[in-house]
Scaffold this motif. Structure first.
Motif, mmCIF file in Angstrom:
data_model
loop_
_atom_site.group_PDB
_atom_site.id
_atom_site.type_symbol
_atom_site.label_atom_id
_atom_site.label_comp_id
_atom_site.label_asym_id
_atom_site.label_seq_id
_atom_site.Cartn_x
_atom_site.Cartn_y
_atom_site.Cartn_z
ATOM 1 N N HIS A 138 -78.549 -36.917 33.685
ATOM 2 C CA HIS A 138 -78.623 -35.679 34.274
ATOM 3 C C HIS A 138 -77.606 -35.382 34.060
ATOM 4 N N LEU A 139 -77.961 -34.260 33.713
ATOM 5 C CA LEU A 139 -77.110 -32.817 32.988
ATOM 6 C C LEU A 139 -76.734 -31.564 34.465
ATOM 7 N N HIS A 140 -78.240 -30.859 34.665
ATOM 8 C CA HIS A 140 -78.831 -29.918 35.169
ATOM 9 C C HIS A 140 -79.248 -29.652 36.400
ATOM 10 N N GLY A 141 -79.255 -29.101 37.174
ATOM 11 C CA GLY A 141 -80.593 -29.140 37.864
ATOM 12 C C GLY A 141 -81.514 -30.228 39.145
ATOM 13 N N PRO A 142 -82.505 -29.565 39.554
ATOM 14 C CA PRO A 142 -83.018 -30.841 40.388
ATOM 15 C C PRO A 142 -83.360 -32.027 39.095
ATOM 16 N N PRO A 143 -83.464 -33.739 39.371
ATOM 17 C CA PRO A 143 -83.413 -34.847 38.994
ATOM 18 C C PRO A 143 -84.825 -34.969 38.230
ATOM 19 N N LEU A 144 -84.457 -34.871 37.045
ATOM 20 C CA LEU A 144 -86.037 -34.890 36.081
ATOM 21 C C LEU A 144 -86.546 -36.219 36.299
ATOM 22 N N PRO A 145 -88.028 -36.250 36.184
ATOM 23 C CA PRO A 145 -89.054 -37.013 36.643
ATOM 24 C C PRO A 145 -89.319 -38.105 35.702
ATOM 25 N N ASP A 146 -89.410 -39.359 36.080
ATOM 26 C CA ASP A 146 -89.424 -40.173 34.469
ATOM 27 C C ASP A 146 -90.372 -40.620 33.774
ATOM 28 N N ARG A 147 -91.434 -39.805 34.407
ATOM 29 C CA ARG A 147 -92.430 -39.102 33.780
ATOM 30 C C ARG A 147 -93.583 -37.735 34.002
ATOM 31 N N LEU A 148 -93.745 -37.185 33.461
ATOM 32 C CA LEU A 148 -94.594 -36.172 33.631
ATOM 33 C C LEU A 148 -95.921 -35.484 32.761
ATOM 34 N N PHE A 149 -96.393 -34.936 33.615
ATOM 35 C CA PHE A 149 -97.676 -34.895 32.052
ATOM 36 C C PHE A 149 -97.213 -32.802 31.165
ATOM 37 N N VAL A 150 -97.787 -33.198 30.171
ATOM 38 C CA VAL A 150 -96.985 -31.566 29.353
ATOM 39 C C VAL A 150 -98.841 -31.005 28.073
ATOM 40 N N ARG A 151 -98.898 -30.312 28.211
ATOM 41 C CA ARG A 151 -100.207 -29.932 26.847
ATOM 42 C C ARG A 151 -99.886 -29.531 26.015
ATOM 43 N N GLU A 152 -100.430 -29.310 25.420
ATOM 44 C CA GLU A 152 -100.576 -29.417 23.538
ATOM 45 C C GLU A 152 -102.106 -28.566 23.603
ATOM 46 N N SER A 153 -102.410 -27.662 22.943
ATOM 47 C CA SER A 153 -102.697 -26.797 23.084
ATOM 48 C C SER A 153 -104.365 -26.902 23.783
ATOM 49 N N GLY A 154 -103.425 -27.347 25.053
ATOM 50 C CA GLY A 154 -104.582 -27.530 25.825
ATOM 51 C C GLY A 154 -104.622 -28.824 26.911
ATOM 52 N N VAL A 155 -104.723 -29.973 25.783
ATOM 53 C CA VAL A 155 -104.710 -31.559 25.673
ATOM 54 C C VAL A 155 -104.036 -32.008 27.137
ATOM 55 N N ALA A 156 -103.674 -33.031 27.811
ATOM 56 C CA ALA A 156 -103.326 -33.303 28.455
ATOM 57 C C ALA A 156 -102.256 -34.479 27.517
ATOM 58 N N MET A 157 -100.634 -34.968 27.641
ATOM 59 C CA MET A 157 -100.428 -36.142 27.124
ATOM 60 C C MET A 157 -99.159 -36.560 27.582
ATOM 61 N N GLU A 158 -99.286 -37.660 28.835
ATOM 62 C CA GLU A 158 -97.880 -37.684 28.921
ATOM 63 C C GLU A 158 -97.320 -38.351 28.778
ATOM 64 N N VAL A 159 -95.686 -37.797 28.958
ATOM 65 C CA VAL A 159 -93.736 -37.854 27.992
ATOM 66 C C VAL A 159 -93.741 -38.866 29.087
ATOM 67 N N ASP A 160 -92.388 -40.222 28.968
ATOM 68 C CA ASP A 160 -91.957 -41.025 29.476
ATOM 69 C C ASP A 160 -90.289 -40.449 29.044
ATOM 70 N N LEU A 161 -90.189 -39.584 29.930
ATOM 71 C CA LEU A 161 -88.357 -39.188 29.960
ATOM 72 C C LEU A 161 -87.854 -40.188 30.060
ATOM 73 N N ALA A 162 -87.787 -41.034 30.670
ATOM 74 C CA ALA A 162 -87.099 -42.338 31.269
ATOM 75 C C ALA A 162 -86.555 -43.224 30.356
ATOM 76 N N ARG A 163 -87.714 -43.681 29.740
ATOM 77 C CA ARG A 163 -87.992 -44.757 28.201
ATOM 78 C C ARG A 163 -88.528 -44.442 27.392
ATOM 79 N N GLY A 164 -89.656 -42.958 27.315
ATOM 80 C CA GLY A 164 -89.491 -42.758 25.870
ATOM 81 C C GLY A 164 -88.904 -43.026 24.598
ATOM 82 N N GLN A 165 -90.024 -43.063 23.250
ATOM 83 C CA GLN A 165 -88.956 -42.760 21.963
ATOM 84 C C GLN A 165 -88.378 -41.794 21.617
#
Length: 414
Positions: free
Chosen positions: A193-220
């Protein structure tokens, strides 16, 4: 400190290449030896002197007293990352912050109205901020450092980052370290953690309207392979009317869900990590697609292809996106052999009239080298032709002289 370059290294810097390898240092080091005993982690440039990672160095060559300025890396095979070619007043945090602001401003408005909340904000050397990558995931941003030379600067840059990113709606900043060594690259897996509220381990983002789960804690990488965003959209278009789709090295299922949303009848995702399938299935459900209508196989891709061929299985769209087979130049011959074995096996289960999407993310394998692993002799068939060759998207810019930055190859054959 001054670093004197060989003629070959100096010519590369003049062309705009952002790296100076250790064997490109001919001598010099004036000024560094005056600082007394070396600090821990220092390494002397060829010709004398000492520097620690993050020190500013000036580059010179025979007949050229000033070629530019860069930052020294005491551990990497890349000794200097070049930041300035002109006689600018100084290379300091204000100069680096200005480069970052320009990278952010370049992307302002690019994704408005496209329903895309994940993209690259700074592409290191491609944005003339060598070694620094920043990816945005909605209201979070993840920083990755390639090598150790920018680590001593991070505390000084953080207020600038927080201010510039905050103005663009980013609230949290984290760090995924990447250490580059002479024996290859190893990526850190811990998200700091560098700044702001703690980052979630996982979250959903969108790519051209498509939802995609991202693993911030352990992903590539920083959490996801954002460089394949446009190619995922291409797979979605290619999947229309396809009965059976195979996604090899499927990871979090980005290509898989794209194919399913594009109209594929059944998508088979193959990856050696079962946890990746769990993430893919959550992404399927988030997009209103029932994962039970598709197949998720935990297996080695080569073993899966051998058994699929023995069963007589056939697919009319195959995506093959393996991890880098060539992490170093030394590994290149072995990597080309691996690509040939993979593509031979893939072609055996590709139906007549089918489409093959073959990808490589290795900078040590050129586009021509990669295409040679997709020729008729390798595929053992003569009915396929290249429909298109794609690379990374616009938020992953590169430099004309930096061929290593054009690492991504995505070849569509049909």
């Amino acid at each position: 400190m001054r670093v004197h370059l060989t003629a070959t290294a100096a010519a590369a810097v003049r062309r705009g290449h952002p790296w100076v390898y250790r064997d490109g240092i001919a001598g010099g080091g004036e000024g560094a030896e005056r600082r007394g005993e070396r600090r821990r982690g220092e390494r002397a440039p060829r010709g004398g002197g000492a520097a620690a990672s993050g020190d500013v160095v000036e580059l010179s060559a025979e007949g050229a007293p000033f070629l530019g300025r860069g930052l020294w890396d005491a551990e990497s095979a890349i000794a200097v990352r070049v930041f300035q070619r002109a006689q600018a007043p100084a290379l300091d945090e204000r100069a680096l912050a200005g480069r970052l602001e320009r990278a952010f401003a370049l992307r302002d408005g690019w994704f408005e109205g496209r329903d895309t909340t994940a993209y690259r904000l700074c592409n290191g050397e491609g944005d003339r901020v060598p070694s620094l990558v920043i990816d945005r995931y909605d209201r979070a941003a993840v920083v990755r450092l390639d090598g150790g030379m920018l680590a001593p600067w991070l505390d000084r840059l953080l207020p600038h980052l927080a201010r510039a990113l905050g103005a663009r709606g980013v609230r949290s900043i984290g760090l995924r370290a990447r250490a580059s060594t002479t024996s290859g690259d190893t990526e850190g897996k811990k998200l700091a953690h560098l700044h702001g509220p703690p980052l979630p381990d996982r979250l959903f983002v969108r790519e051209s309207g498509v939802a995609m789960e991202v693993d911030l804690a352990r992903g590539q990488k920083t959490g996801a392979f954002l460089d394949q965003r446009d190619n995922r959209a291409r797979v979605r278009a290619l999947a229309a009317g396809r009965r059976r789709v195979l996604n090899l090295f499927s990871y979090a299922g980005g290509f898989s869900v794209a194919a399913a949303l594009g109209g594929a009848g059944r998508v088979t995702s193959v990856d050696s990590a079962s946890a990746a399938h769990a993430s893919a299935q959550r992404t399927f459900r988030e997009n209103g697609v029932d994962p039970a209508a598709h197949e998720f196989v935990t297996a080695d891709a080569f073993d899966f292809l051998e058994k699929a061929h023995a069963r007589g299985d056939r697919y009319d769209l195959i995506i093959s996106d393996p991890p880098s087979f060539a992490p170093s130049e030394r590994a290149r011959p072995r990597a080309l052999g691996a690509y040939r074995r993979l593509h031979t096996a893939v072609a055996r289960v590709l139906d007549r009239g089918g489409v093959l999407c073959a990808a490589s993310c290795s900078s040590h394998v050129t586009a021509e080298d990669f295409l040679a692993t997709l020729d008729d002799a390798t595929l053992e068939r003569d009915d396929l032709r290249i429909r298109a060759i794609h690379g990374q998207p616009e938020d992953h810019p590169t430099l004309p002289a930096w061929w290593e930055g054009r690492y991504l190859k995505f070849v569509v054959l049909e």
